[in-house]
Design a protein around this motif. Structure first.
Motif, PDB file in Angstrom:
ATOM      1  N   THR A   6     -25.314  20.041   0.361  1.00 14.60           N
ATOM      2  CA  THR A   6     -24.342  19.942   1.445  1.00 14.60           C
ATOM      3  C   THR A   6     -23.252  18.936   1.100  1.00 14.60           C
ATOM      4  OG1 THR A   6     -26.241  20.268   2.863  1.00 14.60           O
ATOM      5  CG2 THR A   6     -24.161  19.733   3.938  1.00 14.60           C
ATOM      6  N   CYS A  17      -9.088  20.924   0.558  1.00 16.20           N
ATOM      7  CA  CYS A  17      -8.098  20.608   1.586  1.00 16.20           C
ATOM      8  C   CYS A  17      -6.985  19.745   1.008  1.00 16.20           C
ATOM      9  CB  CYS A  17      -8.749  19.863   2.746  1.00 16.20           C
ATOM     10  SG  CYS A  17      -9.701  20.963   3.790  1.00 16.20           S
ATOM     11  N   HIS A  20      -4.772  21.640  -1.265  1.00 17.64           N
ATOM     12  CA  HIS A  20      -3.915  22.493  -0.452  1.00 17.64           C
ATOM     13  C   HIS A  20      -2.713  21.698   0.062  1.00 17.64           C
ATOM     14  CE1 HIS A  20      -3.256  26.058   1.908  1.00 17.64           C
ATOM     15  NE2 HIS A  20      -3.042  25.316   2.978  1.00 17.64           N
ATOM     16  N   GLU A 178      27.198  32.157  -7.207  1.00 17.06           N
ATOM     17  CA  GLU A 178      27.244  31.649  -5.835  1.00 17.06           C
ATOM     18  C   GLU A 178      27.009  30.136  -5.838  1.00 17.06           C
ATOM     19  OE1 GLU A 178      24.238  33.198  -3.222  1.00 17.06           O
ATOM     20  OE2 GLU A 178      25.254  32.418  -1.435  1.00 17.06           O
TER      21      GLU A 178
ATOM     22  N   THR B  10     -22.970  16.445   8.761  1.00 17.37           N
ATOM     23  CA  THR B  10     -22.268  16.937   7.571  1.00 17.37           C
ATOM     24  C   THR B  10     -21.825  18.372   7.775  1.00 17.37           C
ATOM     25  OG1 THR B  10     -23.828  15.593   6.364  1.00 17.37           O
ATOM     26  CG2 THR B  10     -22.399  17.002   5.059  1.00 17.37           C
ATOM     27  N   VAL B  11     -22.742  19.144   8.337  1.00 14.87           N
ATOM     28  CA  VAL B  11     -22.405  20.547   8.567  1.00 14.87           C
ATOM     29  C   VAL B  11     -21.203  20.650   9.514  1.00 14.87           C
ATOM     30  CG1 VAL B  11     -23.228  22.702   9.608  1.00 14.87           C
ATOM     31  CG2 VAL B  11     -24.697  21.411   8.047  1.00 14.87           C
ATOM     32  N   PHE B  13     -18.926  18.390   9.985  1.00 15.26           N
ATOM     33  CA  PHE B  13     -17.749  17.921   9.261  1.00 15.26           C
ATOM     34  C   PHE B  13     -17.191  19.031   8.376  1.00 15.26           C
ATOM     35  CE2 PHE B  13     -16.047  15.884   5.400  1.00 15.26           C
ATOM     36  CZ  PHE B  13     -14.954  15.257   5.974  1.00 15.26           C
ATOM     37  N   LEU B  14     -18.156  19.674   7.699  1.00  8.19           N
ATOM     38  CA  LEU B  14     -17.793  20.776   6.819  1.00  8.19           C
ATOM     39  C   LEU B  14     -17.056  21.867   7.590  1.00  8.19           C
ATOM     40  CD1 LEU B  14     -20.591  21.818   4.334  1.00  8.19           C
ATOM     41  CD2 LEU B  14     -18.131  22.231   4.095  1.00  8.19           C
ATOM     42  N   CYS B  17     -13.664  20.788   8.491  1.00  6.38           N
ATOM     43  CA  CYS B  17     -12.826  20.862   7.291  1.00  6.38           C
ATOM     44  C   CYS B  17     -12.330  22.280   7.057  1.00  6.38           C
ATOM     45  CB  CYS B  17     -13.635  20.436   6.060  1.00  6.38           C
ATOM     46  SG  CYS B  17     -13.318  18.734   5.642  1.00  6.38           S
ATOM     47  N   LEU B  18     -13.281  23.183   6.999  1.00  6.14           N
ATOM     48  CA  LEU B  18     -12.947  24.564   6.681  1.00  6.14           C
ATOM     49  C   LEU B  18     -12.053  25.166   7.749  1.00  6.14           C
ATOM     50  CD1 LEU B  18     -16.367  25.827   5.287  1.00  6.14           C
ATOM     51  CD2 LEU B  18     -14.227  25.552   4.040  1.00  6.14           C
ATOM     52  N   SER B  20     -10.079  23.588   9.811  1.00  6.87           N
ATOM     53  CA  SER B  20      -8.709  23.052   9.823  1.00  6.87           C
ATOM     54  C   SER B  20      -7.898  23.642   8.678  1.00  6.87           C
ATOM     55  CB  SER B  20      -8.708  21.525   9.773  1.00  6.87           C
ATOM     56  OG  SER B  20      -9.440  21.105   8.656  1.00  6.87           O
ATOM     57  N   CYS B  21      -8.551  23.794   7.517  1.00  5.80           N
ATOM     58  CA  CYS B  21      -7.852  24.437   6.400  1.00  5.80           C
ATOM     59  C   CYS B  21      -7.389  25.820   6.823  1.00  5.80           C
ATOM     60  CB  CYS B  21      -8.772  24.575   5.190  1.00  5.80           C
ATOM     61  SG  CYS B  21      -8.782  23.095   4.188  1.00  5.80           S
ATOM     62  N   PHE B  24      -4.595  25.684   9.263  1.00  2.00           N
ATOM     63  CA  PHE B  24      -3.309  25.358   8.617  1.00  2.00           C
ATOM     64  C   PHE B  24      -2.709  26.592   7.988  1.00  2.00           C
ATOM     65  CE2 PHE B  24      -4.325  20.663   8.264  1.00  2.00           C
ATOM     66  CZ  PHE B  24      -3.340  20.331   9.168  1.00  2.00           C
ATOM     67  N   SER B  25      -3.573  27.293   7.230  1.00  2.00           N
ATOM     68  CA  SER B  25      -3.017  28.454   6.532  1.00  2.00           C
ATOM     69  C   SER B  25      -2.609  29.513   7.539  1.00  2.00           C
ATOM     70  CB  SER B  25      -4.010  28.999   5.512  1.00  2.00           C
ATOM     71  OG  SER B  25      -5.255  29.198   6.129  1.00  2.00           O
ATOM     72  N   LYS B  28       0.625  28.555   8.982  1.00  2.00           N
ATOM     73  CA  LYS B  28       1.672  28.737   7.991  1.00  2.00           C
ATOM     74  C   LYS B  28       2.131  30.189   7.937  1.00  2.00           C
ATOM     75  CE  LYS B  28       1.703  27.709   3.620  1.00  2.00           C
ATOM     76  NZ  LYS B  28       1.120  27.262   2.344  1.00  2.00           N
ATOM     77  N   SER B 144      26.616  37.189  -3.325  1.00  2.00           N
ATOM     78  CA  SER B 144      25.654  37.280  -4.426  1.00  2.00           C
ATOM     79  C   SER B 144      25.217  38.722  -4.618  1.00  2.00           C
ATOM     80  CB  SER B 144      24.455  36.389  -4.113  1.00  2.00           C
ATOM     81  OG  SER B 144      23.896  36.782  -2.877  1.00  2.00           O
TER      82      SER B 144
END
Lengths: 350, 265
Positions: A6, A17, A20, A178, B10-11, B13-14, B17-18, B20-21, B24-25, B28, B144
């Motif tokens: 883990t 992250c 990224h 341009e 931890t899980v 948090f993980l 993390c995932l 939020s990533c 974000f994407s 975007k 152009s």
């Protein structure tokens, strides 16, 4: 064992992250510095649309480098700055007619190129309709810089300095016409003249006032010149025939060449009087080297043609004293913050 | 126990993390799009092919032809812009497609295969286009792509595009090179050569999502010489807007006909 996995996964996820985020940072690295133009007080809003071409410090710097790069001409002899000299208010000192590669001579004098962002048309006959495309003429004209635009861009693309400067100004190394023209436009856009003694007097800066002679000259200017050479640009940007005798050797029909209309025969754009004592010779063909010759011409040298402007139909009579007063006034239009501006100075290349 | 709590943390948090990533994407990729458009208008594409002919034969550069004035000539260069495509639907409405500009060059085959995108779906009975470049693009600064000045179709001394260009030689021309150069341009009245051309279609053209219909046009260079009779002895070099350019433009606006339509399956 389980939580070890883990941990490893967690650290990996954090790294992902971070990576990224870093990549995102890297992508937005292109971040040129905005450049704010100082517009003179009392001037109208610029005609040039900067929203198409936002000024940046890097864009202006690139434009300046291009402007002074003589290697961009066919035989590496002339740059833009070769004809547009800063000390001559970006006209060509002592040259009646422009000249370019291979010692070839053009048929008109080099116009001054300050305050261009207030003009909607360019050249003596107004043939060029946008500041951005103005560089096309001197680059490609075989009597000026004489290059093929495609070849020029290929040549520039091989120069690491240009690749770098284009990246800084536009976000990538790619050189396109341009970008090339927009960079030149940015630099030329910064050539602003609105800070002469005349301007100080008008703005009452530091208690500046005209001398008695300057004041007399200013009144004369207002009576006899201001209808065409209108404040604050000292030109109304119109096209007029001022009665200058036609020269068969040059056979220059003026704006008629652009419009195809006989009503425009022998008409040329009214030039600005700003920095006039620094930008001789005078007239579209540079036939007068001294401003007193211009006074004399208006006093008794105009020639009537079908299109002569009514304002000069009978000439503009001036006594010797008035000529002197006018001269003293015109001297107040010299803008030392233009002709001595370090940001506009020639860059010596190689 | 402690370990278990830690693991749960931890899980969590993980997951955060995932997530939020992921978020974000997501944000975007979403930032450009927004909500799907409410209107049911769909847009689709069309493939356009243009073949060049000289009256009833395929156009060949450097081959000898005779114009209606009886003068022999060859063609060395044939280029023109196409822009402002629009489509006429069955009720006669004119539906504009997204602005696009193409430079077609007889010497470069790939320039005569165009793809028009963002055309509103529908059944159309005619195509409208401009031979040349609209006035807005003639006077709004450096452009152009197909409109970039290095293509040599932007006049340097009198700003504006050469809308169409036909060059060649004719022995009857009294000059050292016997060359004729028809550079037709002008976007300002009274010498504007811009006039929308309407090309009626022999069968309806169906623009629909998921299909790529093909429209094959034919451009006849012979049309440059008629109905205004063009003679090389009177007109050999045209390089400015004016009456001569207007006469040629009035001729070439009839140069397009439809060769075939293939509606996508």
């Amino acid at each position: 064992m389980n939580h070890k996995a883990t941990y490893i996964t967690g650290i990996f996820a954090i790294l992902l992250c971070l990576a990224h985020a870093c990549r995102k940072e890297g992508r937005s690295m292109y971040n040129p510095d905005a450049y704010t133009l100082q517009l003179p007080e009392g001037f109208p809003a610029p005609v040039y649309d900067f929203s198409r071409n936002p000024l940046t410090r890097q864009g202006v710097a690139l434009g300046r480098f291009i402007f002074y790069d003589y290697r961009l001409s066919r035989d590496s002899t002339v740059s833009c700055g070769f004809c547009h000299q800063q000390f001559a208010a970006f006209g060509h000192f002592d040259h009646a007619l422009s000249h370019g590669v291979g010692g070839q001579q053009g048929s008109r004098s080099v116009p001054v190129i300050f305050n261009m962002i207030w003009q909607k048309e360019f050249m003596w006959d107004g043939g060029v309709n946008n500041l951005e495309i103005q560089p096309l003429t001197p680059f490609t004209d075989h009597k000026e810089m004489g290059v093929d635009l495609k070849e020029l861009m290929q040549k520039m693309q091989t120069d690491p300095r240009y690749r770098n400067m284009f990246r800084e100004a536009f976000g990538s190394e790619e050189i396109t016409s341009e970008r090339l023209f927009k960079a030149i436009t940015q630099f030329v856009g910064t050539m602003i003249s609105g800070n002469s003694r005349y301007d100080s007097v008008m703005r009452k800066q530091g208690g500046a006032v005209f001398t008695a002679e300057e004041q007399a000259g200013y009144l004369l200017y207002q009576q006899k010149c201001a209808a065409c050479h209108k404040e604050p640009l000292f030109t109304d940007l119109s096209y007029r025939s001022n009665g200058l005798p036609y020269l068969p050797s040059l056979n220059d029909v003026g704006r008629m060449k652009i419009t195809g209309s006989t009503a425009d025969y022998l008409k040329f754009k009214v030039p600005s009087l700003r920095n006039i004592l620094r930008s001789s010779p005078y007239m579209h063909d540079g036939r007068f080297f001294d401003i007193y010759q211009v006074f004399d011409f208006y006093d008794h040298g105009t020639q009537r043609n079908d299109n002569i402007d009514p304002l000069v139909r009978d000439g503009i009579q001036l006594t010797a004293e008035q000529k002197r007063q006018l001269y003293v006034f015109l001297n107040t239009l010299t803008d030392y913050t233009l002709i001595n501006n370090a940001d506009l100075k020639e860059i010596l290349i190689e | 126990m402690i370990l278990r709590i830690f693991t749960i943390h931890t899980v969590c948090f993980l997951m955060i993390c995932l997530l939020s990533c992921g978020l974000f994407s997501c944000s975007k990729s979403n930032s450009g799009g927004g909500n799907p458009p409410p209107a049911p208008v769909t847009y689709a594409s069309l493939q356009l092919y243009v073949t060049h002919v000289m009256n009833d034969q395929p156009l060949q550069r450097n081959q000898e032809y005779t114009n209606p004035s009886g003068e022999k000539f060859t063609i060395t260069r044939f280029r023109y812009y196409l822009s402002n495509f629009a489509f006429v639907d069955e009720s006669g409405r004119i539906i504009k497609s997204a602005p696009s500009y193409f430079l077609l060059d007889d010497a470069i085959d790939s320039t005569r295969q165009l793809q028009l995108d963002s055309i509103p779906a529908g059944r159309y009975t005619a195509v409208r286009l401009l031979i040349g470049v609209d006035s807005a693009r003639n006077n709004s600064g450096v452009q152009s792509g197909a409109l970039a000045p290095e293509h040599g179709l932007f006049w340097t001394w009198n700003s504006g595009y050469i809308m169409a260009q036909l060059e060649g030689t004719a022995p009857v021309i009294n000059s050292a090179s016997h060359e004729f150069q028809f550079h037709v341009g002008g976007y300002k009245p009274p010498y504007s050569v811009l006039q929308p051309v309407t090309i009626p279609l022999p069968q309806p053209l169906t623009i629909a999502a998921g299909k790529l219909p093909q429209l094959h046009l034919q451009a006849n260079a012979g049309k440059w010489f008629t109905p205004n009779t063009i003679s090389f002895t009177k007109m050999a070099v045209i390089m400015a807007p004016g009456n001569d350019a207007m006469q040629l433009a009035a001729n070439y606006q009839h140069m397009f006909t439809v060769k075939s339509i293939v509606n996508g399956q």
